[in-house]
Design a protein around this motif. Structure first.
Motif, PDB file in Angstrom:
ATOM      1  N   ARG A 193      -4.041  19.492   0.442  1.00  0.00           N
ATOM      2  CA  ARG A 193      -3.814  20.338   1.611  1.00  0.00           C
ATOM      3  C   ARG A 193      -4.339  19.685   2.881  1.00  0.00           C
ATOM      4  N   TYR A 194      -5.493  19.040   2.762  1.00  0.00           N
ATOM      5  CA  TYR A 194      -6.104  18.445   3.951  1.00  0.00           C
ATOM      6  C   TYR A 194      -6.112  16.918   3.888  1.00  0.00           C
ATOM      7  N   PHE A 195      -6.639  16.359   2.831  1.00  0.00           N
ATOM      8  CA  PHE A 195      -6.651  14.907   2.694  1.00  0.00           C
ATOM      9  C   PHE A 195      -6.851  14.552   1.222  1.00  0.00           C
ATOM     10  N   GLN A 196      -6.500  13.309   0.897  1.00  0.00           N
ATOM     11  CA  GLN A 196      -6.669  12.810  -0.464  1.00  0.00           C
ATOM     12  C   GLN A 196      -6.747  11.286  -0.409  1.00  0.00           C
ATOM     13  N   GLN A 197      -7.570  10.729  -1.290  1.00  0.00           N
ATOM     14  CA  GLN A 197      -7.684   9.278  -1.391  1.00  0.00           C
ATOM     15  C   GLN A 197      -7.104   8.820  -2.725  1.00  0.00           C
ATOM     16  N   LEU A 198      -6.260   7.818  -2.658  1.00  0.00           N
ATOM     17  CA  LEU A 198      -5.604   7.266  -3.840  1.00  0.00           C
ATOM     18  C   LEU A 198      -6.147   5.874  -4.114  1.00  0.00           C
ATOM     19  N   HIS A 199      -6.150   5.500  -5.400  1.00  0.00           N
ATOM     20  CA  HIS A 199      -6.635   4.183  -5.802  1.00  0.00           C
ATOM     21  C   HIS A 199      -5.603   3.524  -6.712  1.00  0.00           C
ATOM     22  N   ALA A 200      -5.483   2.206  -6.553  1.00  0.00           N
ATOM     23  CA  ALA A 200      -4.562   1.440  -7.393  1.00  0.00           C
ATOM     24  C   ALA A 200      -5.053   0.008  -7.480  1.00  0.00           C
ATOM     25  N   THR A 201      -4.628  -0.664  -8.526  1.00  0.00           N
ATOM     26  CA  THR A 201      -4.914  -2.086  -8.711  1.00  0.00           C
ATOM     27  C   THR A 201      -3.608  -2.808  -8.981  1.00  0.00           C
ATOM     28  N   PHE A 202      -3.374  -3.909  -8.269  1.00  0.00           N
ATOM     29  CA  PHE A 202      -2.140  -4.665  -8.470  1.00  0.00           C
ATOM     30  C   PHE A 202      -2.462  -6.152  -8.503  1.00  0.00           C
ATOM     31  N   MET A 203      -1.533  -6.900  -9.055  1.00  0.00           N
ATOM     32  CA  MET A 203      -1.707  -8.346  -9.242  1.00  0.00           C
ATOM     33  C   MET A 203      -0.692  -9.097  -8.396  1.00  0.00           C
ATOM     34  N   LEU A 204      -1.139 -10.174  -7.770  1.00  0.00           N
ATOM     35  CA  LEU A 204      -0.259 -11.050  -7.003  1.00  0.00           C
ATOM     36  C   LEU A 204      -0.117 -12.394  -7.710  1.00  0.00           C
ATOM     37  N   PRO A 205       1.039 -13.037  -7.594  1.00  0.00           N
ATOM     38  CA  PRO A 205       1.192 -14.372  -8.182  1.00  0.00           C
ATOM     39  C   PRO A 205       0.205 -15.361  -7.561  1.00  0.00           C
ATOM     40  N   ALA A 206      -0.164 -16.365  -8.336  1.00  0.00           N
ATOM     41  CA  ALA A 206      -1.160 -17.334  -7.876  1.00  0.00           C
ATOM     42  C   ALA A 206      -0.676 -18.131  -6.670  1.00  0.00           C
ATOM     43  N   ASP A 207       0.631 -18.395  -6.577  1.00  0.00           N
ATOM     44  CA  ASP A 207       1.165 -19.209  -5.481  1.00  0.00           C
ATOM     45  C   ASP A 207       1.696 -18.352  -4.340  1.00  0.00           C
ATOM     46  N   PHE A 208       1.294 -17.105  -4.290  1.00  0.00           N
ATOM     47  CA  PHE A 208       1.779 -16.186  -3.270  1.00  0.00           C
ATOM     48  C   PHE A 208       0.681 -15.959  -2.229  1.00  0.00           C
ATOM     49  N   LYS A 209       1.032 -16.108  -0.958  1.00  0.00           N
ATOM     50  CA  LYS A 209       0.090 -15.897   0.133  1.00  0.00           C
ATOM     51  C   LYS A 209       0.497 -14.646   0.903  1.00  0.00           C
ATOM     52  N   PRO A 210      -0.226 -13.534   0.745  1.00  0.00           N
ATOM     53  CA  PRO A 210       0.173 -12.275   1.397  1.00  0.00           C
ATOM     54  C   PRO A 210      -0.087 -12.296   2.899  1.00  0.00           C
ATOM     55  N   THR A 211       0.780 -11.613   3.623  1.00  0.00           N
ATOM     56  CA  THR A 211       0.629 -11.488   5.070  1.00  0.00           C
ATOM     57  C   THR A 211       0.614 -10.035   5.538  1.00  0.00           C
ATOM     58  N   ARG A 212       1.430  -9.182   4.870  1.00  0.00           N
ATOM     59  CA  ARG A 212       1.484  -7.773   5.282  1.00  0.00           C
ATOM     60  C   ARG A 212       1.635  -6.876   4.067  1.00  0.00           C
ATOM     61  N   LEU A 213       1.138  -5.653   4.246  1.00  0.00           N
ATOM     62  CA  LEU A 213       1.219  -4.633   3.199  1.00  0.00           C
ATOM     63  C   LEU A 213       2.054  -3.478   3.740  1.00  0.00           C
ATOM     64  N   ARG A 214       3.095  -3.125   3.011  1.00  0.00           N
ATOM     65  CA  ARG A 214       3.952  -2.002   3.398  1.00  0.00           C
ATOM     66  C   ARG A 214       3.658  -0.813   2.496  1.00  0.00           C
ATOM     67  N   ILE A 215       3.459   0.351   3.105  1.00  0.00           N
ATOM     68  CA  ILE A 215       3.132   1.572   2.385  1.00  0.00           C
ATOM     69  C   ILE A 215       4.261   2.572   2.586  1.00  0.00           C
ATOM     70  N   HIS A 216       4.779   3.074   1.500  1.00  0.00           N
ATOM     71  CA  HIS A 216       5.888   4.017   1.546  1.00  0.00           C
ATOM     72  C   HIS A 216       5.409   5.339   0.940  1.00  0.00           C
ATOM     73  N   VAL A 217       5.312   6.375   1.779  1.00  0.00           N
ATOM     74  CA  VAL A 217       4.867   7.694   1.342  1.00  0.00           C
ATOM     75  C   VAL A 217       6.077   8.623   1.320  1.00  0.00           C
TER      76      VAL A 217
END
Length: 246
Positions: A193-217
């Protein structure tokens, strides 16, 4: 009887020994004066010789060298003290900046929660934090969702992620199916109703260099929210430069 006047002449015996002693003393004094004069002349001549001049200059240079060494040592100690003070000040400033950012985030969170602008706002991605999992290519995600308290009803839906980055010199995007686990293939569920915190764990490939995170709600009642967060901002938990969204 009348007194007799004193004699005008006194006859004394000749003392040759006393005269010889006097002459010896005078000769010794003259010889001593000659020796002293010769010694002074020799000392003056010795002090003016090239070797003597070189010795004096070498001694003077050695004294100046020691003085300069002491000055350099003092400057080095002063520089060390300055460096220590500067590092301490930078650490203190970094801590204060982190505290200020945290207070700003809290202020934004509670301001939105109580609805100080008297508007019925929908979902919002309030906070995103990423933390690496040691010894792996996995990442822990903490995601906070809020809605205005004036709405007065629960909101539910799911959250999915995608990561943009560089792989093999190409810009690629990894969607949720490549990041999440099979148990949450439809996304991270939420209901609050007011707020909630979510948690997740994900894996990235070893040769992958992340630049941005996109969140879809995606909400059952609203159109949903899309947010793009720079990877560096997600690491620091700073959402002041969130890009895009509706």
């Amino acid at each position: 009887m009348a007194s007799r006047p004193p004699p005008r002449f006194v006859v004394r015996p000749h003392d040759e020994a006393s005269q010889r002693r006097r002459r010896l003393w005078l000769g010794a004094a003259w010889l001593a004066s000659l020796l002293l004069t010769a010694l002074m002349v020799g000392m003056l001549a010795w002090r003016t010789t090239p070797a003597a001049v070189d010795r004096r200059e070498a001694k003077q240079l050695a004294a100046e060298n020691e003085s300069l060494k002491q000055q350099v040592a003092n400057l080095r100690r002063a520089q060390q003290v300055t460096d220590i003070a500067t590092r301490s000040l930078r650490g203190t400033l970094a801590e204060r900046e982190e505290e200020i950012n945290g207070l700003r985030a809290d202020l934004g969170f509670y301001s939105r929660l109580v609805g100080g602008n008297a508007q019925r706002e929908g979902l919002k991605v309030q906070e995103v934090q990423l933390r690496p999992v040691g010894g792996s290519h996995a990442w822990n995600l903490a995601l906070s969702l809020t809605q205005n308290a004036k709405r007065g009803s629960d909101v539910s839906g799911t959250v999915t992620l995608s990561v943009e980055g560089v792989r093999a010199d190409k810009v690629v995007a990894l969607d949720w199916s490549a990041l999440g686990d099979a148990a949450q293939k439809d996304g991270l569920p939420f209901r609050f109703r007011y707020f909630q915190q979510l948690h997740a764990t994900f894996m990235l490939p070893a040769d992958f260099k992340p630049t941005r995170l996109r969140i879809h709600v995606r909400s059952e009642d609203d159109d949903g929210v899309d947010r793009t967060v720079a990877w560096s901002d997600a690491l620091s938990g700073n959402l002041t430069t969130i890009e895009g969204g509706h």
